[in-house]
Design a protein around this motif. Structure first.
Motif, short mmCIF file in Angstrom:
data_model
loop_
_atom_site.label_atom_id
_atom_site.label_comp_id
_atom_site.label_asym_id
_atom_site.label_seq_id
_atom_site.Cartn_x
_atom_site.Cartn_y
_atom_site.Cartn_z
N GLU A 86 -1.20 -18.48 -25.55
CA GLU A 86 -2.03 -18.42 -24.35
C GLU A 86 -1.37 -17.55 -23.28
OE1 GLU A 86 -2.64 -22.50 -23.34
OE2 GLU A 86 -3.78 -22.93 -25.17
N ALA A 87 -0.04 -17.64 -23.18
CA ALA A 87 0.67 -16.80 -22.22
C ALA A 87 0.52 -15.32 -22.57
CB ALA A 87 2.14 -17.19 -22.16
N TYR A 88 0.58 -15.02 -23.86
CA TYR A 88 0.40 -13.63 -24.29
C TYR A 88 -1.00 -13.13 -23.97
CZ TYR A 88 -0.47 -9.58 -27.21
OH TYR A 88 -0.84 -8.33 -27.64
N SER A 89 -2.00 -13.99 -24.16
CA SER A 89 -3.38 -13.57 -23.89
C SER A 89 -3.59 -13.23 -22.43
CB SER A 89 -4.37 -14.66 -24.33
OG SER A 89 -4.28 -15.79 -23.48
N ARG A 90 -2.79 -13.83 -21.54
CA ARG A 90 -2.90 -13.53 -20.11
C ARG A 90 -2.04 -12.35 -19.69
NH1 ARG A 90 -1.82 -18.96 -19.88
NH2 ARG A 90 0.20 -18.51 -18.88
N ARG A 91 -0.81 -12.30 -20.21
CA ARG A 91 0.16 -11.32 -19.71
C ARG A 91 0.26 -10.06 -20.56
NH1 ARG A 91 3.65 -14.08 -16.03
NH2 ARG A 91 3.32 -16.35 -16.07
N VAL A 102 9.66 -20.91 -20.83
CA VAL A 102 10.02 -19.59 -20.32
C VAL A 102 8.79 -18.68 -20.26
CG1 VAL A 102 11.41 -17.53 -20.74
CG2 VAL A 102 12.40 -19.80 -21.12
N ALA A 103 7.96 -18.72 -21.29
CA ALA A 103 6.77 -17.88 -21.33
C ALA A 103 5.77 -18.25 -20.24
CB ALA A 103 6.10 -18.00 -22.70
N SER A 104 5.81 -19.50 -19.79
CA SER A 104 4.88 -19.96 -18.75
C SER A 104 5.42 -19.73 -17.35
CB SER A 104 4.58 -21.46 -18.95
OG SER A 104 4.03 -21.69 -20.23
N ALA A 105 6.68 -19.32 -17.24
CA ALA A 105 7.32 -19.02 -15.95
C ALA A 105 7.31 -20.26 -15.04
CB ALA A 105 6.63 -17.82 -15.29
N GLY A 106 7.25 -20.04 -13.74
CA GLY A 106 7.38 -21.15 -12.79
C GLY A 106 6.30 -22.20 -12.92
N GLN A 148 5.30 -28.17 -19.85
CA GLN A 148 6.21 -29.22 -19.36
C GLN A 148 6.03 -30.50 -20.16
OE1 GLN A 148 6.33 -32.24 -17.30
NE2 GLN A 148 7.29 -31.64 -15.39
N ARG A 149 4.78 -30.85 -20.44
CA ARG A 149 4.52 -32.04 -21.25
C ARG A 149 5.12 -31.90 -22.65
NH1 ARG A 149 0.69 -32.31 -24.96
NH2 ARG A 149 -0.52 -30.63 -24.01
N ILE A 150 4.92 -30.76 -23.27
CA ILE A 150 5.43 -30.52 -24.62
C ILE A 150 6.95 -30.58 -24.63
CG2 ILE A 150 5.62 -28.78 -26.44
CD1 ILE A 150 2.71 -27.91 -25.47
N TYR A 151 7.58 -30.04 -23.61
CA TYR A 151 9.05 -30.07 -23.51
C TYR A 151 9.54 -31.51 -23.45
CZ TYR A 151 13.61 -28.06 -22.21
OH TYR A 151 14.92 -27.65 -22.19
N LEU A 196 4.23 -26.55 -32.97
CA LEU A 196 2.96 -25.81 -33.01
C LEU A 196 2.29 -25.80 -31.64
CD1 LEU A 196 1.54 -27.09 -36.42
CD2 LEU A 196 2.23 -24.74 -35.90
N ALA A 197 2.35 -26.93 -30.94
CA ALA A 197 1.77 -27.00 -29.59
C ALA A 197 2.46 -26.01 -28.67
CB ALA A 197 1.90 -28.42 -29.04
N ALA A 198 3.79 -25.89 -28.80
CA ALA A 198 4.53 -24.96 -27.97
C ALA A 198 4.14 -23.52 -28.28
CB ALA A 198 6.03 -25.16 -28.18
N VAL A 199 3.97 -23.20 -29.55
CA VAL A 199 3.56 -21.85 -29.94
C VAL A 199 2.15 -21.56 -29.43
CG1 VAL A 199 3.06 -20.33 -31.90
CG2 VAL A 199 5.14 -21.72 -31.89
N ASP A 200 1.29 -22.57 -29.39
CA ASP A 200 -0.04 -22.40 -28.80
C ASP A 200 0.06 -21.97 -27.34
OD1 ASP A 200 -1.25 -23.15 -31.18
OD2 ASP A 200 -1.59 -25.23 -30.55
N VAL A 201 1.00 -22.56 -26.61
CA VAL A 201 1.20 -22.20 -25.20
C VAL A 201 1.69 -20.75 -25.08
CG1 VAL A 201 2.58 -22.69 -23.14
CG2 VAL A 201 1.59 -24.56 -24.45
#
Length: 361
Positions: free
Chosen positions: A248-253, A311-315, A325-328, A240-245
């Motif tokens: 957030e990536a979708y809200s920006r991109r 991947v959604a967060s890119a570099g 990175q923490r969630i991974y 769920l934490a990963a899906v939250d990220v």
């Protein structure tokens, strides 16, 4: 399900106070200590213990939500606090009623701070920690190879093998004291701030009054098979934490494929959770292979979600300060927590299953 006031308050605390500090909690033991102390202050550290013993008395469905949301907002806080939660539940259910009555009511708010150290009972080969009966109690010798919570907990619920194959569960000192020494805090890729150490016991005398219970041979293996899906709720929280990220990536991109990923992974998490709840509520009727398949599914799903967040967060995901990175890294821990050989085999089998090879023209 309508959440109890207790659970509602706990979730509000996690969202408002833990999530914004999750990166610092991951890196700094002192920030983690502040969060732990707040869990104690709020009476959240004996969540499933009956109210009659000073706990919150959460039902199984509420406790699953609590586990998931802890892991969703801070995997490190979830992992460290579950050591104490597990100890409280085991002491409350143990055979030593006098010990339970004196210790457990203090655990919810930190009057007693107790970790666990019995993963060595799962290891094949000669016992790493042995107990021998002596007058008035037991002598403990050997090693606890993995004890999380050094400097956070004062005692540890150890599991030691008796000569007849039974397992002794008893309270022992956590850290340097007569009869026990601790190794250095381990350098770990994930959750290092929770301070994991080895404990070395040399003729430690444990009095009968500190014995929680004695269980027959293969107890830990049977218990693991019955509870094989329960650890999966931490993996659900990590997913769920990963899906939250990703959200957030979708809200920006605003890439449509990110929204599709968020929705698809969220739906699969819901399906996996429902299957695990059914398995947990099914007692021993569900076969072990079915339970193992579910555990393998939730582990793989968690890792896929964590990888998708990267991947959604890119570099930016490569930064130590980035939540993806923490969630991974947290997914590493939740992939192997309470792992048995059977869980390992089932997980590996799912990970290496044959996939369709893309055609190249």
């Amino acid at each position: 399900m309508t959440a109890s006031p207790f659970l509602t308050s706990a979730l509000e605390f996690l969202v408002m106070e833990v999530k914004p500090k999750a990166q610092a909690i991951d890196q700094d033991p002192e920030v983690l200590r502040v969060a732990m102390n707040e869990l104690y202050r709020r009476g959240l550290m004996a969540a499933k213990v009956p109210i009659t013993l000073g706990g919150a008395g959460l039902s199984d469905p509420e406790f699953r939500i609590f586990q998931e949301e802890l892991a969703r907002h801070s995997g490190t806080l979830a992992f460290l606090s579950t050591q104490h939660q597990s100890a409280a539940s085991m002491i409350a259910r143990g055979d030593n009623e006098e010990l339970a009555q004196s210790v457990v009511p203090q655990m919810g708010r930190g009057g007693e701070r107790i970790g666990i150290g019995f993963s060595q009972l799962r290891r094949p080969g000669p016992p790493m920690l042995r107990a021998a009966g002596v007058e008035g109690g037991y002598r403990i010798d050997g090693t606890v190879p993995w004890a999380t919570g050094f400097s956070f907990y004062e005692r540890v619920l150890i599991g030691a093998a008796l000569d007849d194959g039974q397992s002794l569960f008893a309270l022992a000192p956590f850290g340097n004291a007569p009869g026990v020494k601790s190794g250095a805090v381990m350098r770990l890729a994930a959750m290092e701030s929770a301070q994991t150490v080895e404990l070395y016991y040399d003729e430690l005398m444990v009095p009968d009054k500190h014995v929680v219970m004695i269980r027959p041979p293969k107890f830990i293996e049977r218990n693991d098979m019955i509870n094989v899906t329960l650890q999966g709720h931490f993996a659900i929280g990590c997913a769920l934490a990963a899906v939250d990220v990703i959200a957030e990536a979708y809200s920006r991109r605003k890439h449509p494929f990110l929204l599709s990923a968020q929705e698809a992974l969220g739906a699969e998490i819901d399906q996996c959770r429902a299957a695990m709840v059914q398995a947990s509520d099914g007692g021993e009727e569900l076969t072990s292979p079915d339970r193992l398949s579910l555990r393998a599914w939730v582990i793989e799903l968690m890792v896929r979600c964590a990888h998708a967040a990267i991947v959604a967060s890119a570099g930016a995901a490569n930064a130590l300060s980035h939540p993806a990175q923490r969630i991974y890294r947290e997914a590493i821990v939740f992939s192997v927590s309470a792992q048995t050989t059977e869980i390992m085999e089932s997980t590996i089998a799912r990970l290496v299953r044959t996939a369709e090879t893309p055609s190249v023209s």
